[in-house]
Write a protein that holds these residues in place. Structure first.
Motif, PDB file in Angstrom:
ATOM      1  N   GLU A  41      22.104   4.567 -10.257  1.00 18.73           N
ATOM      2  CA  GLU A  41      23.218   5.029  -9.436  1.00 18.73           C
ATOM      3  C   GLU A  41      24.509   4.393  -9.945  1.00 18.73           C
ATOM      4  O   GLU A  41      24.506   3.274 -10.455  1.00 18.73           O
ATOM      5  CB  GLU A  41      23.009   4.634  -7.967  1.00 18.73           C
ATOM      6  CG  GLU A  41      21.768   5.237  -7.338  1.00 18.73           C
ATOM      7  CD  GLU A  41      21.560   4.740  -5.916  1.00 18.73           C
ATOM      8  OE1 GLU A  41      22.274   3.794  -5.508  1.00 18.73           O
ATOM      9  OE2 GLU A  41      20.699   5.289  -5.220  1.00 18.73           O
ATOM     10  N   VAL A  42      25.614   5.126  -9.781  1.00 19.51           N
ATOM     11  CA  VAL A  42      26.915   4.574 -10.162  1.00 19.51           C
ATOM     12  C   VAL A  42      27.339   3.543  -9.125  1.00 19.51           C
ATOM     13  O   VAL A  42      27.396   3.837  -7.932  1.00 19.51           O
ATOM     14  CB  VAL A  42      27.983   5.684 -10.276  1.00 19.51           C
ATOM     15  CG1 VAL A  42      29.360   5.076 -10.566  1.00 19.51           C
ATOM     16  CG2 VAL A  42      27.609   6.684 -11.361  1.00 19.51           C
ATOM     17  N   VAL A  96      32.598  -0.977  -7.241  1.00 20.89           N
ATOM     18  CA  VAL A  96      33.153  -2.189  -7.830  1.00 20.89           C
ATOM     19  C   VAL A  96      33.958  -1.781  -9.057  1.00 20.89           C
ATOM     20  O   VAL A  96      33.518  -0.945  -9.849  1.00 20.89           O
ATOM     21  CB  VAL A  96      32.033  -3.159  -8.240  1.00 20.89           C
ATOM     22  CG1 VAL A  96      32.595  -4.359  -9.015  1.00 20.89           C
ATOM     23  CG2 VAL A  96      31.251  -3.630  -7.024  1.00 20.89           C
ATOM     24  N   VAL A  97      35.129  -2.365  -9.207  1.00 18.68           N
ATOM     25  CA  VAL A  97      35.931  -2.147 -10.402  1.00 18.68           C
ATOM     26  C   VAL A  97      36.178  -3.496 -11.065  1.00 18.68           C
ATOM     27  O   VAL A  97      36.672  -4.433 -10.427  1.00 18.68           O
ATOM     28  CB  VAL A  97      37.280  -1.470 -10.082  1.00 18.68           C
ATOM     29  CG1 VAL A  97      38.106  -1.318 -11.359  1.00 18.68           C
ATOM     30  CG2 VAL A  97      37.061  -0.114  -9.426  1.00 18.68           C
ATOM     31  N   LEU A 137      29.590   1.244 -14.489  1.00 15.94           N
ATOM     32  CA  LEU A 137      28.722   0.184 -13.971  1.00 15.94           C
ATOM     33  C   LEU A 137      27.636   0.865 -13.151  1.00 15.94           C
ATOM     34  O   LEU A 137      27.930   1.552 -12.174  1.00 15.94           O
ATOM     35  CB  LEU A 137      29.508  -0.790 -13.097  1.00 15.94           C
ATOM     36  CG  LEU A 137      30.714  -1.485 -13.743  1.00 15.94           C
ATOM     37  CD1 LEU A 137      31.438  -2.348 -12.716  1.00 15.94           C
ATOM     38  CD2 LEU A 137      30.286  -2.316 -14.949  1.00 15.94           C
ATOM     39  N   LEU A 138      26.386   0.678 -13.549  1.00 20.66           N
ATOM     40  CA  LEU A 138      25.267   1.346 -12.899  1.00 20.66           C
ATOM     41  C   LEU A 138      24.383   0.329 -12.179  1.00 20.66           C
ATOM     42  O   LEU A 138      24.439  -0.874 -12.451  1.00 20.66           O
ATOM     43  CB  LEU A 138      24.439   2.118 -13.923  1.00 20.66           C
ATOM     44  CG  LEU A 138      25.171   3.174 -14.749  1.00 20.66           C
ATOM     45  CD1 LEU A 138      24.192   3.880 -15.682  1.00 20.66           C
ATOM     46  CD2 LEU A 138      25.895   4.175 -13.869  1.00 20.66           C
ATOM     47  N   SER A 139      23.543   0.854 -11.293  1.00 20.11           N
ATOM     48  CA  SER A 139      22.657  -0.027 -10.519  1.00 20.11           C
ATOM     49  C   SER A 139      21.692  -0.789 -11.410  1.00 20.11           C
ATOM     50  O   SER A 139      21.272  -1.900 -11.059  1.00 20.11           O
ATOM     51  CB  SER A 139      21.887   0.791  -9.482  1.00 20.11           C
ATOM     52  OG  SER A 139      21.184   1.862 -10.094  1.00 20.11           O
ATOM     53  N   ASP A 140      21.327  -0.223 -12.565  1.00 22.88           N
ATOM     54  CA  ASP A 140      20.413  -0.942 -13.452  1.00 22.88           C
ATOM     55  C   ASP A 140      21.124  -1.976 -14.316  1.00 22.88           C
ATOM     56  O   ASP A 140      20.511  -2.601 -15.183  1.00 22.88           O
ATOM     57  CB  ASP A 140      19.615   0.043 -14.327  1.00 22.88           C
ATOM     58  CG  ASP A 140      20.493   0.936 -15.193  1.00 22.88           C
ATOM     59  OD1 ASP A 140      21.723   0.706 -15.267  1.00 22.88           O
ATOM     60  OD2 ASP A 140      19.947   1.890 -15.801  1.00 22.88           O
ATOM     61  N   MET A 141      22.419  -2.175 -14.057  1.00 25.83           N
ATOM     62  CA  MET A 141      23.198  -3.197 -14.761  1.00 25.83           C
ATOM     63  C   MET A 141      23.535  -4.383 -13.865  1.00 25.83           C
ATOM     64  O   MET A 141      24.183  -5.330 -14.299  1.00 25.83           O
ATOM     65  CB  MET A 141      24.501  -2.578 -15.290  1.00 25.83           C
ATOM     66  CG  MET A 141      24.288  -1.473 -16.301  1.00 25.83           C
ATOM     67  SD  MET A 141      25.803  -0.507 -16.618  1.00 25.83           S
ATOM     68  CE  MET A 141      26.887  -1.768 -17.277  1.00 25.83           C
TER      69      MET A 141
END
Length: 265
Positions: A59-60, A231-232, A86-90
């Motif tokens: 997810e973004v 988040v940015v 930025l993704l949930s797997d990051m």
């Protein structure tokens, strides 16, 4: 004018980057293998791999701004930043060590993270809009990586490679934008107890809020909105620092908080 790459070639480039990340086997600079690649191609290639990850359940969670210092822009021969997803797997955790071996050339950067409480407008986004929409700022560390051999990158290489982003962690503290001077946050990064970098938040385009507003306007051209809860990461306050197996990093941002991230083999 050089023609843009055809769709099948863009997919070929995306396939090469996806394999490089999956196998931790960096590839030669994209500009050498595909000399016709331009910035538009690069963003489309980035999106191809982002869509693949979303299709597999990611997810973004937000976006990051890269090349936010004038020095980096001059080095790359550009006059504006770039961006990645930025993704949930990051998402990384202070409580769970990260495997350095999962990456090609990992580095870390300290940033002021923006947590949005409301969506930002697109092409007309202003710094005032950013301040109104930001629920809080938080201490952040971005883990960057390059799937391009030896970090030998130019603008097209890094954009296609998700702006060299690989992971991020936010500290627990949350501060309202009105309660802190967003241009004057001093930050220090230690590695295994020794200071290895320092900087101030105005290293990011003079004001990290400027970078967030730029991002909202930029992604609008691709039909993307910065949403509530996103988040940015607006850019690093210092040079990137190489990660080694066994390293333990601590970031201290005055008035904002402290966070840690550690790496194993």
């Amino acid at each position: 004018m050089v023609d843009m790459l055809p769709p099948d070639v863009r997919r070929e480039v995306a396939d090469a980057l996806e394999a490089a990340e999956r196998d931790q086997r960096p590839i030669p600079p994209l500009r050498e293998t595909w000399p016709g690649l331009d910035v538009v191609d690069a963003y489309e290639i980035q999106l191809l791999n982002i869509r693949r990850r979303l299709a597999h359940g990611a997810e973004v969670r937000g976006h990051k701004v890269g090349l936010s210092s004038r020095a980096m822009q001059e080095m790359m021969g550009v006059d504006e930043p770039d961006y990645g997803h930025l993704l949930s797997d990051m998402v990384l955790s202070e409580d769970r060590p990260v495997s350095a071996g999962h990456y090609c050339y990992p580095r870390v950067e300290v940033e002021v993270g923006f947590v949005l409480g409301a969506a930002l407008p697109g092409v007309d986004c202003t710094e005032k809009d950013v301040l109104v929409a930001t629920e809080a700022v938080a201490p952040a560390i971005e883990l960057i990586d390059s799937r391009i051999r030896d970090w030998d990158i130019r603008i097209g290489d890094t954009i296609a490679d998700n702006a060299s982003s690989a992971g991020f962690v936010l500290g627990p503290e949350r501060v309202r934008p009105a309660d802190i001077d967003l241009r004057g946050i001093e930050a220090r990064l230690t590695r295994n107890g020794e200071q290895v970098a320092a900087g101030r938040s105005d290293a990011v385009l003079g004001n990290p809020v400027t970078a967030v507003a730029w991002l909202a306007r930029k992604v609008a051209a691709y039909g993307v909105t910065l949403e509530a809860g996103h988040v940015v990461l607006p850019g690093s306050v210092h040079r990137a620092v190489d990660v080694r197996p066994g390293d333990d990093f601590e970031a201290v941002l005055d008035g904002l908080g402290t966070l840690r991230v550690s790496f194993t083999d």
